[in-house]
Each structure stands twice: as structure tokens, then as C-alpha cells.
Design an enzyme around this catalytic site. Sequence first.
Site, mmCIF file in Angstrom:
data_model
loop_
_atom_site.group_PDB
_atom_site.id
_atom_site.type_symbol
_atom_site.label_atom_id
_atom_site.label_comp_id
_atom_site.label_asym_id
_atom_site.label_seq_id
_atom_site.Cartn_x
_atom_site.Cartn_y
_atom_site.Cartn_z
ATOM 1 N N THR A 133 -2.963 -0.872 -2.534
ATOM 2 C CA THR A 133 -1.984 -1.619 -3.335
ATOM 3 C C THR A 133 -2.549 -2.937 -3.858
ATOM 4 O OG1 THR A 133 -0.266 -0.645 -1.948
ATOM 5 C CG2 THR A 133 0.383 -2.543 -3.283
ATOM 6 N N GLU A 134 -2.220 -3.233 -5.125
ATOM 7 C CA GLU A 134 -2.577 -4.523 -5.744
ATOM 8 C C GLU A 134 -1.334 -5.067 -6.426
ATOM 9 O OE1 GLU A 134 -5.850 -3.898 -8.421
ATOM 10 O OE2 GLU A 134 -7.062 -2.940 -6.860
ATOM 11 N N GLY A 156 1.141 -0.621 -7.428
ATOM 12 C CA GLY A 156 1.726 -0.203 -6.155
ATOM 13 C C GLY A 156 2.090 1.259 -6.271
ATOM 14 N N SER A 157 3.261 1.495 -6.839
ATOM 15 C CA SER A 157 3.679 2.890 -7.031
ATOM 16 C C SER A 157 2.677 3.625 -7.910
ATOM 17 C CB SER A 157 5.057 2.930 -7.695
ATOM 18 O OG SER A 157 6.002 2.351 -6.834
ATOM 19 N N ARG A 214 2.266 11.126 4.938
ATOM 20 C CA ARG A 214 3.698 10.948 4.624
ATOM 21 C C ARG A 214 4.618 11.598 5.668
ATOM 22 N NH1 ARG A 214 3.057 11.071 -1.975
ATOM 23 N NH2 ARG A 214 2.819 8.824 -2.104
ATOM 24 N N ILE A 258 29.292 0.708 12.856
ATOM 25 C CA ILE A 258 30.238 1.191 13.885
ATOM 26 C C ILE A 258 30.282 0.228 15.073
ATOM 27 C CG2 ILE A 258 30.730 3.061 15.529
ATOM 28 C CD1 ILE A 258 29.570 5.033 13.502
ATOM 29 N N GLY A 286 29.869 -2.884 14.958
ATOM 30 C CA GLY A 286 30.492 -4.146 14.547
ATOM 31 C C GLY A 286 29.688 -5.340 15.039
ATOM 32 N N GLU A 326 3.778 3.956 1.601
ATOM 33 C CA GLU A 326 3.244 5.312 1.360
ATOM 34 C C GLU A 326 4.115 6.106 0.379
ATOM 35 O OE1 GLU A 326 1.201 7.260 4.560
ATOM 36 O OE2 GLU A 326 1.225 5.373 5.658
ATOM 37 N N GLY A 327 4.514 5.399 -0.670
ATOM 38 C CA GLY A 327 5.343 6.030 -1.705
ATOM 39 C C GLY A 327 6.798 5.765 -1.441
HETATM 40 C C1 LIG Z 1 5.163 -3.691 5.223
HETATM 41 C C2 LIG Z 1 4.353 -3.003 4.182
HETATM 42 C C3 LIG Z 1 3.173 -2.372 4.547
HETATM 43 C C4 LIG Z 1 2.360 -1.768 3.586
HETATM 44 N N1 LIG Z 1 1.170 -1.213 3.969
HETATM 45 C C5 LIG Z 1 0.297 -0.793 3.008
HETATM 46 C C6 LIG Z 1 -1.033 -0.398 3.352
HETATM 47 O O1 LIG Z 1 -1.415 -0.335 4.533
HETATM 48 N N2 LIG Z 1 -1.900 -0.100 2.358
HETATM 49 C C7 LIG Z 1 -1.530 -0.141 1.042
HETATM 50 O O2 LIG Z 1 -2.363 0.128 0.181
HETATM 51 N N3 LIG Z 1 -0.259 -0.489 0.683
HETATM 52 C C8 LIG Z 1 0.647 -0.827 1.623
HETATM 53 N N4 LIG Z 1 1.925 -1.221 1.271
HETATM 54 C C9 LIG Z 1 2.302 -1.208 -0.133
HETATM 55 C C10 LIG Z 1 3.351 -0.146 -0.445
HETATM 56 O O3 LIG Z 1 2.765 1.121 -0.379
HETATM 57 C C11 LIG Z 1 3.903 -0.506 -1.839
HETATM 58 O O4 LIG Z 1 4.690 -1.662 -1.664
HETATM 59 C C12 LIG Z 1 4.737 0.602 -2.402
HETATM 60 O O5 LIG Z 1 3.914 1.678 -2.774
HETATM 61 C C13 LIG Z 1 5.518 0.156 -3.643
HETATM 62 O O6 LIG Z 1 4.671 -0.440 -4.577
HETATM 63 P P1 LIG Z 1 5.029 -1.865 -5.203
HETATM 64 O O7 LIG Z 1 5.260 -2.788 -4.070
HETATM 65 O O8 LIG Z 1 4.014 -2.236 -6.198
HETATM 66 O O9 LIG Z 1 6.418 -1.633 -5.943
HETATM 67 P P2 LIG Z 1 6.642 -1.151 -7.425
HETATM 68 O O10 LIG Z 1 5.739 -0.015 -7.743
HETATM 69 O O11 LIG Z 1 6.608 -2.320 -8.323
HETATM 70 O O12 LIG Z 1 8.113 -0.585 -7.328
HETATM 71 C C14 LIG Z 1 9.276 -1.406 -7.325
HETATM 72 C C15 LIG Z 1 10.491 -0.505 -7.397
HETATM 73 O O13 LIG Z 1 10.447 0.307 -8.604
HETATM 74 C C16 LIG Z 1 10.534 1.678 -8.270
HETATM 75 N N5 LIG Z 1 9.702 2.458 -9.173
HETATM 76 C C17 LIG Z 1 8.399 2.223 -9.515
HETATM 77 N N6 LIG Z 1 7.953 3.175 -10.378
HETATM 78 C C18 LIG Z 1 8.982 4.037 -10.566
HETATM 79 C C19 LIG Z 1 9.154 5.242 -11.324
HETATM 80 N N7 LIG Z 1 8.175 5.750 -12.061
HETATM 81 N N8 LIG Z 1 10.359 5.850 -11.300
HETATM 82 C C20 LIG Z 1 11.384 5.359 -10.549
HETATM 83 N N9 LIG Z 1 11.281 4.218 -9.802
HETATM 84 C C21 LIG Z 1 10.119 3.588 -9.804
HETATM 85 C C22 LIG Z 1 10.021 1.778 -6.840
HETATM 86 O O14 LIG Z 1 10.504 2.914 -6.184
HETATM 87 C C23 LIG Z 1 10.558 0.486 -6.246
HETATM 88 O O15 LIG Z 1 11.888 0.672 -5.873
HETATM 89 C C24 LIG Z 1 2.770 -1.772 2.227
HETATM 90 C C25 LIG Z 1 3.977 -2.392 1.855
HETATM 91 C C26 LIG Z 1 4.746 -2.995 2.805
HETATM 92 C C27 LIG Z 1 6.034 -3.650 2.368
#
Ligand SMILES: Cc1cc2nc3c(=O)[nH]c(=O)nc-3n(C[C@H](O)[C@H](O)[C@H](O)COP(=O)(O)OP(=O)(O)OC[C@H]3O[C@@H](n4cnc5c(N)ncnc54)[C@H](O)[C@@H]3O)c2cc1C
Length: 421
Positions: free
Chosen positions: A142-143, A147-148, A275, A372, A374, A398-399
Site C-alpha cells: 500500500t502507498e 491501496g485498493s 484472505r 444488546i 447496552g 487485504e482488500g
Molecule cells: C491496520 C491496517 C493494517 C494494514 N496492513 C497492511 C499491510 O500489512 N500491508 C499493506 O500493503 N497494506 C496494509 N494495509 C492497507 C490496506 O490494505 C488498505 O488500507 C486497503 O487496501 C484500502 O486501501 P486504501 O486505504 O488506499 O483505501 P482506498 O483504496 O482509497 O479506498 C477507500 C474506500 O473506497 C472504496 N473503494 C475503492 N475503490 C473502489 C472501487 N473500485 N469500487 C468500490 N469502492 C471502492 C474502498 O472500499 C474504501 O471503502 C493495512 C491497513 C490498515 C488500516
Amino acid sequence: MPIEFEAPKPIVQTQFMLKTVVDEMMRPRSRYFDEHEHEVPWDYIEFMHLAMKASGGSSLAPRENGNGKDGDEKEKRPRIGYQLIAAQIESLAYGDLGMYHCLPGGALGAAAVHAAGTPEQKEKFLARFKDEKPTFAAMCITEAGAGSDNSAIRTRAVLDEKTNEWVINGEKIFVTGGDKSFSEYEKLGNGFIVVWATIDPSAGRAGMRAFVVEGGTPGVRIVKLEHKLGIRVSDTAAISLVDARVPFENILGSATVEKSTSGFRGAMATFDATRPLVAASGIGVARAALEFLKEKLEENGVKIQYGLPRQKLSNIEREVIDMEIMLKSAWLMVIKATWMADNKKPNALEASMSKVKSGDVTTKITQKVVEILGPLGYSREFLAEKWMRDAKITDIYEGTGQINRLVVARQILGYSGSELR
Ligand SMILES: Cc1cc2nc3c(=O)[nH]c(=O)nc-3n(C[C@H](O)[C@H](O)[C@H](O)COP(=O)(O)OP(=O)(O)OC[C@H]3O[C@@H](n4cnc5c(N)ncnc54)[C@H](O)[C@@H]3O)c2cc1C
């Protein structure tokens, strides 16, 4: 072949053994570590490392051949490697999801080596988890802008042909266990982080590769540790890489950019394996909350009656039974996805399905339990409110739930990532 719903003996035994760990080492300190974020539970880590070594495993990472060897005719037992790990993770998350993340071993870092590495690389990088000292590994994909959609990563790896080293530059965020894998390497064993980078930005997904970056590599720095809603004992690091040099052979898989997206598929294969395990961890938290609710209800004279027609049940009984159904069905999806992994069947669809289901169920159950109960649920005197905070992460990392729904839809409808996004 008949369908067998009984858990195999090794699974039942490990669940029994881990219940002691839950009762003795996790639950009594759950609240303490929640309130002392970033304090490391060293005694638990050392104990678990010794316990895993004593039981013949060096980590909860899957062994290459499950519990049997490829082609070993004498080995007739079904492979249960991933199913066993799912059961272990469920049991530990039932104790404390954050402390489960502090378990020594390869975690996502080793899973990436498993998914994208050559047999020689697996041998070389995974052997360390059997060492004397507890050792950690993490995965950084992730950067800030990726992310997603992790194919948008901007971290760059360039080959320095003079020294035959990769020079990596970039910023990674939200790395679970990043600090323990990278900077605690003096106290711990020889940890590493797996960094995903592009070796050819113009090639998109085809240019993505993973690199093993050893703990303490110059140019790599833990920039910060996140303060979080839940799983606060687990370190979540932001990591910067400035001209970090790693040996040529630390690239996982091929160094040649072809048209194929095998690098990207390596990242996805990691998730197919992990996953369902994240799903299992969520189910552990939800089970903890549900059992606690039933205990409190019983203390107050409400014992759930099973086997009665629905109209004869009280509202609370119906709610509890519905939650139990949700939990059991989510667990069956984990078993299916892990069974497929154990039997080397492609499980991208089932892996994502299990994670979607578990993310939903876990979030709903933990919230409902607080509702439940409270004030008892809302109070910090008990762990219900903590489980509600901890649970949400299983629907994010992880997605996210949305992204895994997309994966499911693509698989069922036969669309590619670019056709359905
Ligand atoms: C506690 C924690 C531990 C983590 N550990 C790791 C790790 O070990 N290694 C690593 O690499 N990453 C890690 N992550 C990162 C994590 O995998 C990402 O935060 C996650 O994949 C979401 O990416 P993002 O934060 O960029 O959110 P975004 O991609 O910006 O998403 C924001 C929102 O938009 C929604 N969204 C985005 N694209 C779409 C789409 N096409 N359609 C519908 N909805 C969409 C998402 O579901 C989300 O609700 C961690 C995150 C946390 C919070």
C-alpha cells in the site's frame, strides 16, 4: 467421496491447546495493550515462539506441502495445512486479534515469498523462521495513492548493473508488523519486509515485482507508527525507502518484463492464500463477542432455547440464534476456501467470498453484541467495545469489502479488472 464436517484431530488438538494461551496470556492483558498502544508483548512473543518450535512448526505460515509431501505415496491423509492455520488464527483472534498479529513468524511477508518466490528463494528466505530468536516479516504494497488499486504503486526499483543491486525508492504506508520485521531486528531474529515496486512504470501491472528487503537495510526508515481504532498492540508502520540497495537475487520471481502480468498475479496469489485467513481472524473476534453475550445473558437468567419454533422464541433468542447462523455460515466459507488452497485448486473466488462474508458478519455481530449489552457493551470494563473496534479492520485490510465484492463479481461474470472496476 462423502462430505466430512468433523474437524480433523490435529485441528481439534490445536484449538484445545490455544484455548490455554487465550486464557492465560491473551485475555488478561487485552485491555492493557489496548491502552498502551505500541508497547510490545515480548513475553507472549517469546513464549509463542518456543511453543511453536516445540510443536514442530516455526510459524503459522503454511508449509510448502501442507501436512503431506508432494508425490509421497505413503502420505494418504488429506492435506489440511491451510485449514489448520485458519483454525489456529480463529482461536488466537478469539483471544485477541491485535496480539495474534504479534505472533512471530512470516505473516504476509512469508506468504508473499510463498506466492511469488522460486523454490530456492523459499528455501533461502523462509528458513530463518526456525531460528532461535523470534523472527518477523511484513509485506508492503500500500502507498498513499495506491491501496485498493495497488497496480498504481509508484515505488521504483532500478537495477544498478555495476553492483548488480536493485536500488529502491518509495514510501509505503500501513505495514502490519513493519517495525518488528525491520527495525527491531537486533532484539529479534533476522526479519525482512517484502516491498512491492515497479521495475518498469510504463508496463503497468506487468512491471510490478516484490523484493525482499532485509531488516536494517540502509536507506530504509520507519517513518511513523499509526495510532489506530483497534488492534492497537499490532504495529502498523509507514516506511520510507531512499536509495535502498538490495542484492539482485532478492527480486521474487523473474526480473524480465514481458507482456505478462505475472508480477501482479504474484501479489494477487498472496491474497488468495491469506484472505480466507483474515476471514478466519474476524470470525474469532465475533465468536468472542457472541460467547460473552451469551454468558452475560445466562448470568441474567436468559438461556437461549434451541429447537423451538421461531414464534416461541423471545426477540433476544432470535437475535442470538441469527448471529450464530451468520457465524457458522461464514466459517463454512473459510473452510471451503482453505480446503481449496490445501488441494491446490484455484480459489480466488472463494477466498474473496469468505472475506466479504466474514467482514460483514464480524462487523454486524460485534456491533449487535454491544447494542444488546447496552451500557455493559459500551463500558471499557468489558472487552465487548474493544472487539467491536478490533473487528472493523478485517473488512478493510487485504482488500476492502467493496474490492472483494468486485473480485467476486469479476470471477462470476467473467470480466477482467479493466472491464469491471
Ligand atoms: C491496520 C491496517 C493494517 C494494514 N496492513 C497492511 C499491510 O500489512 N500491508 C499493506 O500493503 N497494506 C496494509 N494495509 C492497507 C490496506 O490494505 C488498505 O488500507 C486497503 O487496501 C484500502 O486501501 P486504501 O486505504 O488506499 O483505501 P482506498 O483504496 O482509497 O479506498 C477507500 C474506500 O473506497 C472504496 N473503494 C475503492 N475503490 C473502489 C472501487 N473500485 N469500487 C468500490 N469502492 C471502492 C474502498 O472500499 C474504501 O471503502 C493495512 C491497513 C490498515 C488500516
